[in-house]
Design an enzyme around this catalytic site. Structure first.
Site, short mmCIF file in Angstrom:
data_model
loop_
_atom_site.label_atom_id
_atom_site.label_comp_id
_atom_site.label_asym_id
_atom_site.label_seq_id
_atom_site.Cartn_x
_atom_site.Cartn_y
_atom_site.Cartn_z
CE LYS A 47 -3.38 -2.49 2.33
NZ LYS A 47 -4.91 -2.97 2.93
CG HIS A 132 -6.95 -3.35 -2.89
ND1 HIS A 132 -7.66 -2.58 -1.41
CD2 HIS A 132 -6.43 -4.25 -2.30
CE1 HIS A 132 -7.24 -3.19 0.04
NE2 HIS A 132 -6.57 -4.44 -0.50
CD GLU A 134 -6.42 -0.12 1.17
OE1 GLU A 134 -7.06 -0.31 2.09
OE2 GLU A 134 -5.75 -0.29 0.54
CD GLU A 204 -7.79 -7.62 -0.33
OE1 GLU A 204 -7.34 -7.87 0.28
OE2 GLU A 204 -7.93 -6.52 -1.10
CB SER A 250 -6.61 -8.95 9.32
OG SER A 250 -6.72 -7.94 9.08
#
Length: 287
Positions: A47, A132, A134, A204, A250
């Site tokens: 990231k 992703h 984000e 995810e 995580s």
């Protein structure tokens, strides 16, 4: 190589199969007679980290050192900020792949701040992330934009890791399967059966990214099996049996072994723990 029996869910669109309390418990399944060997894939997503080139080189070197002759027969990759790609490649040598965290679906022109597939290819990058959460949420990247990224990477002769997953509210509303189906079908539009050999899927659940929450192995396995069934519906069973589906959200040294023991979980896309060489070293040396 990971040997697994592929489980197909016959109720792909059933929202009841995605209840938070009993994820997948109502789904009927049949077992494929085909055993597929899929090479595990452990990857890290740095990231917006670290903050200096020296830190990036040290972290990449320390992670590469964790890969030994005793490590599992797995593919390992680090997705790093653009400015660190070449330095990280030099640091890891041939121990692992270094990929990009994203790419622009345009090849050239007036797109300030963008990086194209040709640019990445020219410095030796073979993998990039697309989709992703984000990028979807913070930067507003749509399914159509993400599909453009996937297509351009494939056209460039590169490989793509397509990220999919539901938000916490979608999970609580039992929409995980529906969300993954839409993101898979839109993200992979125009990619042929033959080109799927250069596609990896990373599931995810957004509610687990960076929160410390981890889907139970059983929950993750059920979603992965559903994603594999969706891919079989889109292409065919052979393609579904061959595609690697990773879990992200995580992932830790404490959770990786049980996750990797699931038949449809073929690896991990690791966030925070990939910034710690000891933690990521334990993850890539899963047991």
């Amino acid at each position: 190589m990971k040997l697994s029996v592929i489980t197909l869910l016959s109720t792909l669109a059933s929202t009841e199969a995605f209840a938070p309390s009993s994820f997948g418990s109502n789904a009927k399944s049949v077992t494929s007679t085909q055993l597929e060997a899929r090479k595990p894939f452990i990857s890290g997503n740095w990231k917006l980290n670290p903050q200096t080139k020296d830190e990036a080189v040290k972290l990449a070197s320390d992670i590469a050192a964790k890969i030994t002759p005793d490590s599992p027969d797995a593919e390992v990759a680090l997705f790093v900020p653009y400015v660190f790609i070449e330095a990280a490649m030099t640091a890891v040598a041939d121990k692992l792949q270094v990929g990009a965290e994203g790419v622009c679906p345009e090849i050239n022109g007036a797109f300030t701040g963008a990086v194209s597939t040709a640019m990445l290819d020219s410095v030796g990058v073979q993998w990039a992330l697309a989709g992703h959460s984000e990028r979807r949420v913070i930067f507003g990247e749509t399914d159509e934009y993400i599909n453009g990224q996937c297509l351009k990477l494939i056209q460039q002769g590169m490989s793509v890791m397509l990220c999919i997953g539901e938000s916490e509210s979608e999970y609580e509303q039992r929409l995980a399967g529906a969300v993954c189906a839409v993101q898979l079908k839109k993200g992979l539009a125009g990619i042929t059966k033959e080109e799927m050999s250069r596609v990896v899927i990373a599931y995810e659940p957004v509610w687990a990214i960076g929160t410390g929450k981890v889907a139970t192995p059983e929950t993750a396995q059920n979603v992965h099996a559903t994603c594999r069934a969706i891919i079989a519906e889109m292409y065919d069973q052979e393609t579904a049996d061959n595609v690697r589906i990773l879990y992200g959200g995580s992932v830790t040294p404490e959770s990786v072994d049980e996750l990797m023991a699931q038949p449809d979980i073929d690896g991990a896309l690791v966030g925070g723990a990939s910034l710690d060489s000891e933690k990521f070293g334990r993850i890539l040396n899963f047991q």
